[in-house]
Design an enzyme around this catalytic site. Structure first.
Site, mmCIF file in Angstrom:
data_model
loop_
_atom_site.group_PDB
_atom_site.id
_atom_site.type_symbol
_atom_site.label_atom_id
_atom_site.label_comp_id
_atom_site.label_asym_id
_atom_site.label_seq_id
_atom_site.Cartn_x
_atom_site.Cartn_y
_atom_site.Cartn_z
ATOM 1 N N ASP A 26 -4.818 1.169 -1.463
ATOM 2 C CA ASP A 26 -6.123 1.804 -1.259
ATOM 3 C C ASP A 26 -7.258 0.891 -1.727
ATOM 4 O O ASP A 26 -7.091 0.090 -2.651
ATOM 5 C CB ASP A 26 -6.160 3.137 -2.028
ATOM 6 C CG ASP A 26 -7.299 4.030 -1.557
ATOM 7 O OD1 ASP A 26 -7.824 3.803 -0.443
ATOM 8 O OD2 ASP A 26 -7.682 4.951 -2.298
ATOM 9 N N ASN A 28 -9.526 -0.789 0.637
ATOM 10 C CA ASN A 28 -9.948 -1.815 1.603
ATOM 11 C C ASN A 28 -11.418 -1.654 1.991
ATOM 12 O O ASN A 28 -12.168 -2.629 2.075
ATOM 13 C CB ASN A 28 -9.119 -1.715 2.889
ATOM 14 C CG ASN A 28 -7.667 -2.062 2.677
ATOM 15 O OD1 ASN A 28 -7.305 -2.582 1.624
ATOM 16 N ND2 ASN A 28 -6.841 -1.793 3.666
ATOM 17 N N TRP A 31 -13.712 -2.679 -0.818
ATOM 18 C CA TRP A 31 -13.686 -4.137 -0.963
ATOM 19 C C TRP A 31 -14.673 -4.760 0.023
ATOM 20 O O TRP A 31 -15.440 -5.659 -0.330
ATOM 21 C CB TRP A 31 -12.260 -4.663 -0.701
ATOM 22 C CG TRP A 31 -12.107 -6.142 -0.865
ATOM 23 C CD1 TRP A 31 -11.725 -6.807 -1.986
ATOM 24 C CD2 TRP A 31 -12.342 -7.144 0.145
ATOM 25 N NE1 TRP A 31 -11.703 -8.163 -1.752
ATOM 26 C CE2 TRP A 31 -12.081 -8.392 -0.451
ATOM 27 C CE3 TRP A 31 -12.753 -7.108 1.481
ATOM 28 C CZ2 TRP A 31 -12.206 -9.601 0.229
ATOM 29 C CZ3 TRP A 31 -12.886 -8.302 2.172
ATOM 30 C CH2 TRP A 31 -12.614 -9.531 1.552
ATOM 31 N N HIS A 43 -9.618 -4.136 5.831
ATOM 32 C CA HIS A 43 -8.249 -3.919 6.323
ATOM 33 C C HIS A 43 -7.609 -5.257 6.683
ATOM 34 O O HIS A 43 -6.440 -5.506 6.386
ATOM 35 C CB HIS A 43 -8.254 -2.999 7.545
ATOM 36 C CG HIS A 43 -8.798 -1.621 7.264
ATOM 37 N ND1 HIS A 43 -8.422 -0.904 6.156
ATOM 38 C CD2 HIS A 43 -9.676 -0.843 7.942
ATOM 39 C CE1 HIS A 43 -9.055 0.274 6.162
ATOM 40 N NE2 HIS A 43 -9.826 0.324 7.230
ATOM 41 N N SER A 72 -0.947 10.713 7.607
ATOM 42 C CA SER A 72 -1.119 11.729 8.659
ATOM 43 C C SER A 72 -2.577 12.194 8.714
ATOM 44 O O SER A 72 -3.061 12.590 9.771
ATOM 45 C CB SER A 72 -0.241 12.951 8.363
ATOM 46 O OG SER A 72 1.082 12.570 8.155
ATOM 47 N N LEU A 137 15.321 -7.956 0.969
ATOM 48 C CA LEU A 137 14.426 -6.822 0.728
ATOM 49 C C LEU A 137 14.383 -5.864 1.925
ATOM 50 O O LEU A 137 14.382 -6.310 3.069
ATOM 51 C CB LEU A 137 13.021 -7.406 0.491
ATOM 52 C CG LEU A 137 11.861 -6.444 0.318
ATOM 53 C CD1 LEU A 137 11.958 -5.731 -1.025
ATOM 54 C CD2 LEU A 137 10.536 -7.213 0.416
HETATM 55 C C1 IPE Z 1 -4.165 6.993 1.227
HETATM 56 O O1 IPE Z 1 -5.459 6.477 1.132
HETATM 57 C C2 IPE Z 1 -3.493 6.527 2.459
HETATM 58 C C3 IPE Z 1 -3.276 5.093 2.591
HETATM 59 C C4 IPE Z 1 -3.539 4.140 1.743
HETATM 60 C C5 IPE Z 1 -2.663 4.715 3.826
HETATM 61 P P1 IPE Z 1 -6.737 7.329 1.542
HETATM 62 O O2 IPE Z 1 -7.900 6.475 1.249
HETATM 63 O O3 IPE Z 1 -6.594 7.832 2.923
HETATM 64 O O4 IPE Z 1 -6.628 8.566 0.532
HETATM 65 P P2 IPE Z 1 -7.719 9.635 0.103
HETATM 66 O O5 IPE Z 1 -8.285 10.228 1.347
HETATM 67 O O6 IPE Z 1 -8.779 8.920 -0.685
HETATM 68 O O7 IPE Z 1 -6.959 10.606 -0.736
HETATM 69 C C1 IPE Z 2 -6.778 1.978 2.426
HETATM 70 O O1 IPE Z 2 -8.086 1.605 2.216
HETATM 71 C C2 IPE Z 2 -6.328 1.691 3.836
HETATM 72 C C3 IPE Z 2 -6.100 2.888 4.653
HETATM 73 C C4 IPE Z 2 -6.188 4.126 4.266
HETATM 74 C C5 IPE Z 2 -5.755 2.637 6.026
HETATM 75 P P1 IPE Z 2 -9.289 2.599 2.549
HETATM 76 O O2 IPE Z 2 -9.683 2.348 3.972
HETATM 77 O O3 IPE Z 2 -8.925 3.987 2.227
HETATM 78 O O4 IPE Z 2 -10.410 2.048 1.583
HETATM 79 P P2 IPE Z 2 -11.442 2.910 0.746
HETATM 80 O O5 IPE Z 2 -10.653 3.903 -0.042
HETATM 81 O O6 IPE Z 2 -12.355 3.566 1.734
HETATM 82 O O7 IPE Z 2 -12.140 1.892 -0.093
HETATM 83 MG MG MG Z 3 -9.120 5.108 0.537
#
Ligand code: IPE
Ligand code: IPE
Ligand code: MG
Length: 252
Positions: A26, A28, A31, A43, A72, A137
């Site tokens: 989480d 991205n 960042w 991403h 999901s 792995l």
């Molecule tokens: C969880 O991250 C899912 C993934 C990293 C793929 P999210 O960014 O979607 O989670 P919430 O919405 O903050 O709980």
């Molecule tokens: C996680 O990073 C990647 C996915 C959920 C696909 P986010 O896209 O949730 O990044 P933040 O949480 O908005 O920084």
């Molecule tokens: Mg996120």
């Protein structure tokens, strides 16, 4: 029967290096925002962190690495971000699978594939088939994955296959029908990006997993940080319901 025993039915053997690490990648978007870049750049950079973490896990002898790539509930995001993520997934499969294969890595994809397009599904199937017999792995990518959805599909599949069990099944029975039936439960769960929640990841399997949260945003997470998480894991006493004295007694 599943290959591995449930932490609530037996007490698993503990290894110094976790056998199975599960990560919510989480942060991205944040960042990218910190750098005044569009979210999708985060991403993109996240993929580099994936490469480094896979490499470090291989070096350390971790047997299973499970990465949450798309939940999901992530379909709720803006359509252009979702389609970028789907495109990135396809590009990665095209570009990385032969390297994974050369490195003896078995690739598994868990989650619901119904909303993926045909080409993506074809690449997923090909990648899994190509790497199926690799014994290094096991890398699992969770895509369109939700823990609740997984439990529900497992229940449906079990009741369909074993109607005789319908009103008399146990924990051990359902495990064979969950999407991670081929792996032991995660020893260590890591979430980057500062949030301290599970976000519908491996709900069943995380029952006795050690949890580790870090503020580092996923694209900045590296091998050394993974080692710090593993070090923290190594300092913990996993009791599985017993007392500390019992655990110590067993170690002597
Ligand atoms: C969880 O991250 C899912 C993934 C990293 C793929 P999210 O960014 O979607 O989670 P919430 O919405 O903050 O709980
Ligand atoms: C996680 O990073 C990647 C996915 C959920 C696909 P986010 O896209 O949730 O990044 P933040 O949480 O908005 O920084
Ligand atoms: Mg996120």
């Amino acid at each position: 029967m599943t290959l591995f025993q449930s932490s609530t039915c037996t007490i698993p053997t503990i290894h110094q290096v976790p056998r199975h690490i599960a990560i919510i990648m989480d942060g991205n978007g944040r960042w990218a925002r910190q750098r005044l870049l569009p979210r999708i750049m985060g991403h993109q950079r996240g993929v580099e962190a994936v490469r480094e973490i896979v490499k470090t896990c291989r070096e350390l002898g971790v047997e299973y690495l499970t990465l949450f790539a798309f939940s999901s509930e992530n379909w709720r995001r803006p359509a252009d971000e979702v389609s970028f993520l789907m495109g990135l997934f396809l590009k990665m499969l095209k570009r990385e699978v032969s390297k994974l294969h050369e490195n003896n890595i078995r690739l598994k994809i868990i989650g619901d594939r119904n909303r993926f397009d045909k080409i993506l599904n074809q690449h997923i199937e090909d990648a899994e088939r190509l790497t199926a017999n690799n014994v290094g792995l096991t890398l699992t990518i969770a895509a369109d994955y939700g823990g609740r959805q997984d439990i529900m599909q497992g229940l449906r599949a079990m009741i369909k296959a074993r109607p005789d069990l319908a009103d008399n099944f146990s924990e051990g029975d359902i495990e064979a029908y969950l999407s991670m039936h081929y792996a032991p439960e995660p020893d260590l769960f890591i979430r980057t990006g500062g949030e301290q929640r599970i976000s519908n990841f491996l709900l069943w399997q995380l029952a006795y997993t050690e949890l580790y949260f870090t503020d580092t945003l996923w694209p900045s997470f590296d091998g050394e940080m993974l080692k710090s998480a593993i070090h923290s894991y190594g300092m913990r006493e996993r009791r599985f319901g017993r007392t500390s004295d019992q655990v110590q007694g067993e170690a002597d």
